[in-house]
Design an enzyme around this catalytic site. Sequence first.
Site, PDB file in Angstrom:
ATOM      1  N   LEU A   1       0.829  -1.202   0.000  1.00 36.63           N
ATOM      2  CA  LEU A   1       0.000   0.000   0.000  1.00 36.63           C
ATOM      3  C   LEU A   1       0.863   1.251   0.000  1.00 36.63           C
ATOM      4  O   LEU A   1       2.032   1.221   0.404  1.00 36.63           O
ATOM      5  CB  LEU A   1      -0.921   0.002   1.224  1.00 36.63           C
ATOM      6  CG  LEU A   1      -1.942  -1.130   1.273  1.00 36.63           C
ATOM      7  CD1 LEU A   1      -2.739  -1.077   2.562  1.00 36.63           C
ATOM      8  CD2 LEU A   1      -2.865  -1.082   0.078  1.00 36.63           C
ATOM      9  N   CYS A   2       0.253   2.353  -0.446  1.00 31.59           N
ATOM     10  CA  CYS A   2       0.897   3.657  -0.511  1.00 31.59           C
ATOM     11  C   CYS A   2       1.536   3.998   0.837  1.00 31.59           C
ATOM     12  O   CYS A   2       0.914   3.765   1.874  1.00 31.59           O
ATOM     13  CB  CYS A   2      -0.160   4.696  -0.869  1.00 31.59           C
ATOM     14  SG  CYS A   2       0.484   6.349  -1.087  1.00 31.59           S
ATOM     15  N   PRO A   3       2.736   4.476   0.838  1.00 31.96           N
ATOM     16  CA  PRO A   3       3.594   4.913  -0.258  1.00 31.96           C
ATOM     17  C   PRO A   3       4.622   3.868  -0.684  1.00 31.96           C
ATOM     18  O   PRO A   3       5.533   4.169  -1.448  1.00 31.96           O
ATOM     19  CB  PRO A   3       4.298   6.128   0.336  1.00 31.96           C
ATOM     20  CG  PRO A   3       4.543   5.733   1.759  1.00 31.96           C
ATOM     21  CD  PRO A   3       3.291   4.934   2.132  1.00 31.96           C
TER      22      PRO A   3
END
Length: 75
Positions: free
Chosen positions: A13-15
Amino acid sequence: MTDSVEYDATGLLCPLPVLRANRKLRDLPVGGVLTVRATDPAAEQDFPAYCRQTGHELVETRRDGEVLVFVIRKR
């Protein structure tokens, strides 16, 4: 011949997809190509923004089912 590396960031998941792709690009010579596969929906905006900010060339963006694929050439 241009160096080419693939990185599988699916499930991250981001980042993390962009941060880890950045590490991979550091190891490539100028002109090298990194292909990133990601499933994080935010990656669709993150990778183009990352390339604009860093000057790397976003050569291709495509969708392979649920997976986003980004091809980046190092500046």
